[in-house]
Design an enzyme around this catalytic site. Sequence first.
Site, PDB file in Angstrom:
ATOM      1  CG  HIS A 371      70.269 -22.040  10.907  1.00 24.96           C
ATOM      2  ND1 HIS A 371      69.588 -21.421   9.706  1.00 24.96           N
ATOM      3  CD2 HIS A 371      69.603 -21.658  11.930  1.00 24.96           C
ATOM      4  CE1 HIS A 371      68.567 -21.135  10.099  1.00 24.96           C
ATOM      5  NE2 HIS A 371      68.475 -21.132  11.295  1.00 24.96           N
ATOM      6  CD  GLU A 612      60.701 -17.432  12.094  1.00 20.66           C
ATOM      7  OE1 GLU A 612      61.808 -17.259  12.167  1.00 20.66           O
ATOM      8  OE2 GLU A 612      60.154 -18.634  12.187  1.00 20.66           O
TER       9      GLU A 612
HETATM   10  C1  PEP Z   1      65.255 -16.103  13.289  1.00 16.31           C
HETATM   11  O1  PEP Z   1      64.649 -16.311  12.043  1.00 16.31           O
HETATM   12  O2  PEP Z   1      65.355 -14.893  13.717  1.00 16.31           O
HETATM   13  C2  PEP Z   1      65.406 -17.307  14.244  1.00 16.31           C
HETATM   14  C3  PEP Z   1      65.255 -16.830  15.684  1.00 16.31           C
HETATM   15  O3  PEP Z   1      65.102 -18.404  13.893  1.00 16.31           O
HETATM   16  P1  PEP Z   1      66.202 -19.227  12.915  1.00 16.31           P
HETATM   17  O4  PEP Z   1      67.304 -18.487  12.654  1.00 16.31           O
HETATM   18  O5  PEP Z   1      66.516 -20.613  13.612  1.00 16.31           O
HETATM   19  O6  PEP Z   1      65.769 -19.215  11.553  1.00 16.31           O
HETATM   20 MG    MG Z   2      63.644 -18.204  11.848  1.00 18.40          MG
END
Ligand code: PEP
Ligand code: MG
Length: 759
Positions: A371, A612
């Site tokens: 992140h 996901e």
């Molecule tokens: C993902 O997993 O692609 C997503 C958009 O969520 P994050 O990156 O915040 O886990």
């Molecule tokens: Mg995600």
Amino acid sequence: MGAEAAPRAMLKSLRRVAQEVFAASDLGEALAIIVRRVRETMRTEVCSVYIHDPVTDRYVFMATEGLNKELEGRFSLGLDEGLIGLVARREEPLNLDDAESHPSFVFIEGSGEEVFKSFLGVPIIHHRQVLGVLVVQQRERRRFDEEEEAFLVTLSAQLAGMIAHAGAARSFRRGTRDPAARATEFPGVAGSPGIAVGRVVVVSPPADLKAVPHRDCADPAAELQVFQQAIAAVRAEVLAIRAELSTRVRPEEIALFDAYVMLLDDHALGGEVSERIRAGQWAQGALSQVVLAHVRTFEAMEDPYLRDRATDLRDLGRRVLAHLQADSRGAIDYPERTVLVGEEIPAALLAEVPEARLAAIVSVSGSGNSHAAILARAMGVPSVMGAVDLPFAEIDGAEIVVDGHEGRVLIDPAPELRQQYHEAMEAERAQARELESTLDLPCQLADGMPVRLFVNTGLDSQLMRTLGRGAEGVGLYRTEIPFLMRESFPTEEEQRLIYRSQLEAFAPRPVTMRTLDIGGDKALPYFPIEEENPFLGWRGIRVTLDHPEIFLAQVRAMLKASAGLDNLRVMLPMISSTQELDDALALLARARTEIAEEGWTIATPQVGVMVEVPSAVYQAADLARRVDFLSVGSNDLTQYLLAVDRNNARVAALYHPFHPAVLQALVRVVEAGHEVGRPVGICGELAGDPGAALLLVAMGYDTLSMNATSLARVKATLRRFSLADAEELLATVLRLDDARRIRATVEERLRAGGVALRP
Ligand code: PEP
Ligand code: MG
């Protein structure tokens, strides 16, 4: 080794040797420990280690017990020379009862080697790279037995990472005055694209003695005072705990607290630290060096009681450090082009540096889809992640080049190199200016077919950046980011205000707010989740279903925030079963009833599910039927399909969103959603990759949601191709079975279509 040395004893000593080596302060000390301990444990007559020198591309005789020590560091062997070269080339152990008679044997003058007949050499390998060779020798003409070989191979594998790290740090330090001869380049993983040249500001995690940067202090007298205050505060803390416990624990345990207090005194630890401060070091650096040196001494002791005292000492040091850090917080003067460097870069810190001053970020841990990297991308800030060998504590204030395309950093670059990077930065800026003009054009393919581009948000600064940048709405607002920037959970009213500003900023365009997705690599400082396997653990919807009070407060705040605007869409993360979805929908319905009873009139928001995890791919239709839309989170979907931790630099090369399995899953989800009449979008980083965007359009994705900084490039790319072009490319890549070939095919097609992939 004598027959009496049982394998169990050797294995037991394996842990001790590794521990001692890990505690060593530099490579030289570590190698000296290795050769000494191996010789003792295996009861051989010789143990030596050769390390590969990348500058000369030779194996240097670095440390020995049993051969002539005067030769340490003085002679080396070429890649094809001797038994050492052979072990390294074959990348496997070589066990000989008569080394001299081997055709590859090379005699080294003055080493004293001539009397030793038997030879066992094992390669030291880190990340598929041979770092060196560990050798034991003996007079007696005999082959080393299997246990001995297993011991040496195990030890070498355990030590390889540590040797790699210490080696990188050593090459950085050596010959500091001659930049040309010094290795200054450190590899990592590409985090967010772009090049930056700036000054390092080292970010220390709270109370971590090992991560304190080296820094001089301008005013030792003032620094001493700061240190004394911290000591006084810790002394008071310890005495308070002592008083609190005095009636509840045994006197001998209370005595430990007295020993603590004494350690802080001037004639003990405190005095040593003060001495270093007087010599010009800053208090945090002086403290960490003194404490760590003592900790190492205790850890090396035989007596288990004394060994445990290392933990107490470290704890004491951390307490003092925490006070010093609290005192210096806010005092950081961020230079013009700040490059934040640290073990980790917390989200809150990104917001602390004035936006105009933040040039880049470099993180020792994490990977391209962590992140921190996603946030950096969102802010348009180049970043390198997973720079595991970077001696970050030693480079505070240094000039640094961050190459976010290639995933590498350079410290104190030579003038010509710096110039080259400045030119590359200029070219990037020129290209960005050119792309800027695309933003006002409609997003459509060359044949006029419209494509809906959304933007991902979360940061305030990002919000400003994205306004009016040609996105048709927000496809993912990561609500956890405002949560990460605070010291406690925000109240419902605080949340309502934050969400209201997002919704207002984009109205009448839709804003997709995702409910809290913490866990994995997003830990709230005030709600720590400690798990062995955080990405397979308590994450996203799992946490909020277990804490309905958090979920309800959040969705109530979202609903209230949308009053009169009616542009809210609610999205649920990490759904892995219909049960979870039903439970979340029930809570959502409850929140709507509650606020209606409180007198609010709120339009029904659209609700969607993120796809996901692999189970959601196979149940996409069942999930879609229950909601208004699906949105693929390709960042997590890739990690879960390929079993590659998105946050782990060691496996970053295996994280491949162009993997055929990922592409097939993407096709399956969009088909399943459409079959039951629901729109399907994607909001992972993949949508912001121009080539992937083309494939996603061909698959039928209704919206692509991406980082603001990717919008212009994706739009410019899509405008060059027709739907037929995109479909033809998709059909081609779906026939391929290898991720790298797929990427190469897509890039080739983009180039042929006139897309400049990089300046
Ligand atoms: C993902 O997993 O692609 C997503 C958009 O969520 P994050 O990156 O915040 O886990
Ligand atoms: Mg995600």
